[in-house]
Design a protein around this motif. Structure first.
Motif, mmCIF file in Angstrom:
data_model
loop_
_atom_site.group_PDB
_atom_site.id
_atom_site.type_symbol
_atom_site.label_atom_id
_atom_site.label_comp_id
_atom_site.label_asym_id
_atom_site.label_seq_id
_atom_site.Cartn_x
_atom_site.Cartn_y
_atom_site.Cartn_z
ATOM 1 N N ASP A 190 0.803 -1.220 0.000
ATOM 2 C CA ASP A 190 0.000 0.000 0.000
ATOM 3 C C ASP A 190 0.836 1.270 0.000
ATOM 4 O OD1 ASP A 190 -2.805 -0.933 0.073
ATOM 5 O OD2 ASP A 190 -2.161 -1.907 1.925
ATOM 6 N N ASP B 137 4.371 3.293 -1.725
ATOM 7 C CA ASP B 137 5.309 3.353 -2.840
ATOM 8 C C ASP B 137 6.607 3.961 -2.330
ATOM 9 O OD1 ASP B 137 6.265 3.069 -5.361
ATOM 10 O OD2 ASP B 137 4.873 4.460 -6.319
ATOM 11 N N TRP C 176 2.425 6.922 0.847
ATOM 12 C CA TRP C 176 1.240 6.099 0.615
ATOM 13 C C TRP C 176 0.812 6.189 -0.843
ATOM 14 C CZ3 TRP C 176 0.366 2.707 4.130
ATOM 15 C CH2 TRP C 176 0.555 2.985 5.483
ATOM 16 N N LEU C 177 0.344 5.082 -1.377
ATOM 17 C CA LEU C 177 -0.229 5.101 -2.721
ATOM 18 C C LEU C 177 -1.510 5.920 -2.717
ATOM 19 C CD1 LEU C 177 0.151 1.404 -3.942
ATOM 20 C CD2 LEU C 177 1.275 3.405 -4.905
ATOM 21 N N GLU C 178 -1.721 6.681 -3.786
ATOM 22 C CA GLU C 178 -2.949 7.455 -3.944
ATOM 23 C C GLU C 178 -3.866 6.767 -4.947
ATOM 24 O OE1 GLU C 178 -3.822 10.048 -2.279
ATOM 25 O OE2 GLU C 178 -1.961 10.548 -1.246
ATOM 26 N N CYS D 26 -3.574 5.611 -15.273
ATOM 27 C CA CYS D 26 -4.635 4.651 -14.981
ATOM 28 C C CYS D 26 -5.976 5.251 -15.350
ATOM 29 C CB CYS D 26 -4.614 4.259 -13.503
ATOM 30 S SG CYS D 26 -5.866 3.026 -13.035
ATOM 31 N N CYS E 94 -9.265 3.129 -10.097
ATOM 32 C CA CYS E 94 -7.837 2.860 -9.931
ATOM 33 C C CYS E 94 -7.453 2.801 -8.460
ATOM 34 C CB CYS E 94 -7.010 3.939 -10.619
ATOM 35 S SG CYS E 94 -7.394 4.125 -12.383
ATOM 36 N N SER F 258 -4.213 2.682 -7.743
ATOM 37 C CA SER F 258 -3.008 3.516 -7.781
ATOM 38 C C SER F 258 -3.062 4.318 -9.074
ATOM 39 C CB SER F 258 -1.736 2.661 -7.708
ATOM 40 O OG SER F 258 -1.684 1.733 -8.766
ATOM 41 N N ARG F 259 -2.284 5.373 -9.148
ATOM 42 C CA ARG F 259 -2.387 6.292 -10.282
ATOM 43 C C ARG F 259 -1.660 5.805 -11.525
ATOM 44 N NH1 ARG F 259 -1.684 12.124 -7.146
ATOM 45 N NH2 ARG F 259 -3.683 12.033 -6.029
ATOM 46 N N ARG G 187 4.128 1.259 -10.751
ATOM 47 C CA ARG G 187 4.934 1.625 -9.595
ATOM 48 C C ARG G 187 6.375 1.156 -9.759
ATOM 49 N NH1 ARG G 187 2.246 -1.115 -4.521
ATOM 50 N NH2 ARG G 187 2.762 -2.962 -5.760
ATOM 51 N N GLY H 287 0.526 -1.821 -9.987
ATOM 52 C CA GLY H 287 -0.184 -1.343 -8.817
ATOM 53 C C GLY H 287 -1.208 -2.346 -8.324
ATOM 54 N N HIS I 123 -6.982 -2.251 -7.552
ATOM 55 C CA HIS I 123 -7.823 -1.710 -8.616
ATOM 56 C C HIS I 123 -9.235 -2.307 -8.576
ATOM 57 C CE1 HIS I 123 -4.325 0.218 -10.228
ATOM 58 N NE2 HIS I 123 -3.706 -0.924 -10.440
#
Length: 455
Positions: A161, A163, A183-185, A274, A278, A280-281, A284, A293, A296
């Motif tokens: 979770d 990056d 943190w992943l967005e 993405c 999503c 993640s954006r 990674r 990522g 999803h």
């Protein structure tokens, strides 16, 4: 209702399917056109070409539907127009005009009078019924994607979770860089959960080795390619990446390449993104690999592109690892000398193994395009589904590419030559042949000839 709506091309703009002869000695490439409904998929029969338009009919249930047509072809041959044409779309049971206002569907809302459309609910909000004027915030401990009709439970956070990225290598020698975590967005886990793995603090690291063909610059401390005509295999460099590039002798070429095995920073001329729900954006950086990522939602596309320019015909190789319940990895190229499209991997069930792919690339600029599509029909909020549905690339190799570095000296083949410090072998012209050392082209003696360049 018995009314109907249709979309049809006019007679002046209609583009008919061209009739083309079938050559007995050739096998035409297979093509297919898929008519995809949001609630089911219909695959039309594969065909090489049709002389006339073909009618297709399907029954639709009451309510809203998203129709999508997908054209795909294999890579056996390229002939004709390599295209599919849709001449007319007709849907019965619809209204010609909005004689009544339509309720906002679940997952959407509008608070305005005179609205022309309903807006998707933002992240972490939902609309669980029709006619909503606003979206409700998700309860504590839950989250939602855009356009959601319900919220999902936030699980405990794991290493998947967050990056990380590496800052630029800085002096003095041997050089250091900072490993930073974030943190992943969007954040879909619960950092406050006692079972969650905390976000690690930033930490200094020694600068690592460079990829083969590259060395660490003594002034900037960045990895740079060896000068044209010289090479390094990476084995002589220490853990800090400092090494010496060696010139190639006559009759050999230092063919430039990208041999990417370190994914601490994004390559120049690369991009990622993405579309859909999503987690993640985009793709990674994971140090030893990149991945698509995690977390999803349904029918999401996560893409990664890399622009390269080849100065001679080259080779692309990469290794992928696909791990998902129902997903697909698609690879394609785009360039002035033609495109290559195709699904290179389909997983229905778990395909948890490394797979190598190699193909040829032409001279000139080319965009390499990788797309991960999650096709699950339901979103499983279990940890296995959220954490593991992904694809990763373990390495990317391209040779004959501008901006790359050479990892070895390649002997010139018979009929081609190279001076000392060359980055490619040059073919001898017709009437000439290479000497035994591939250093010079010599004329064919009387009684002999060479009619083809490079022989």
């Amino acid at each position: 209702s018995s009314s109907s709506s249709s979309l049809s091309s006019s007679s002046s703009s209609k583009k008919p399917v061209k009739e083309q002869p079938v050559l007995a000695q050739s096998l035409p490439p297979l093509r297919s056109l898929n008519n995809e409904l949001a609630d089911r998929v219909m695959v039309l029969p594969k065909t090489s070409f049709t002389l006339t338009y073909v009618d297709f009919r399907a029954n639709l249930t009451a309510g809203y539907h998203t129709l999508r047509w997908i054209y795909a072809k294999d890579g056996s041959l390229s002939g004709g127009e390599d295209a599919a044409f849709i001449d007319m779309i007709e849907v019965s049971g619809t209204r010609f005009a909005d004689d009544a206002c339509t309720p906002c569907q679940k997952g959407t809302s509008t608070a305005k009078y005179g609205s022309e459309r309903c807006d998707d609910c933002p992240l972490n909000t939902y609309a669980n019924s029709e006619n909503m004027t606003s979206c409700k915030p998700c309860p504590t401990g839950t989250y939602s994607f855009e356009g959601s009709a319900s919220c999902l439970p936030r699980l405990a956070c794991t290493e998947n979770d967050f990056d990380f990225n590496h800052t630029r290598c800085e002096g003095p020698r041997p050089g250091t860089q900072l490993l930073q975590y974030h943190w992943l967005e969007p954040i879909i886990c619960d950092p406050s959960n006692p079972a969650s793995v905390p976000l690690p603090a930033s930490q200094p690291l020694a600068c690592g080795p460079c990829d083969s063909g590259f060395h660490r610059n003594e002034r900037t401390y960045q990895c740079v390619a060896c000068d044209s005509g010289s090479y390094t295999d990476g084995k002589g460099q220490g853990n800090d990446g400092f090494t010496t590039c060696t010139p190639c002798g006559a009759g050999q070429a230092a063919i430039k390449e990208f041999n990417i095995t370190n994914f601490d920073a994004w390559m120049a001329n690369s991009d990622s993104g993405c579309a859909g729900k999503c987690g993640s954006r985009g793709w990674r950086l994971r140090g030893d690999f990149i991945d698509s990522g995690v977390g999803h939602g349904l029918n999401v596309d996560v893409w990664f592109s890399f622009d390269v320019e080849l100065y001679q015909p080259g080779t692309l190789s990469f290794q992928y690892f696909l791990n998902c319940s129902l997903c697909k990895l698609t690879f394609s190229t785009e360039g002035p000398h033609g495109n290559l499209n195709g699904s290179i991997a389909n997983a229905y069930g778990i395909l948890a193994k490394n797979v190598d792919v190699t193909l040829d690339l032409p001279i000139g600029p080319t965009t390499l395009f990788f797309n991960f599509n999650k096709q699950s029909t339901t979103f499983d909020s279990t940890e296995e589904s959220r954490r593991n549905d992904l694809v990763r690339l373990n390495y990317i190799f391209v040779d004959g590419v501008q901006g790359g570095g050479a990892s070895s000296c390649t002997p010139c083949s018979q009929g081609s030559v190279a001076n000392q410090g060359a980055d490619m072998c040059t073919n001898c012209t017709a009437g000439y042949q290479s000497n035994a050392q591939s250093t010079n082209c010599v004329a064919c003696p009387p009684g002999q000839f060479s009619s083809v360049s490079g022989v």
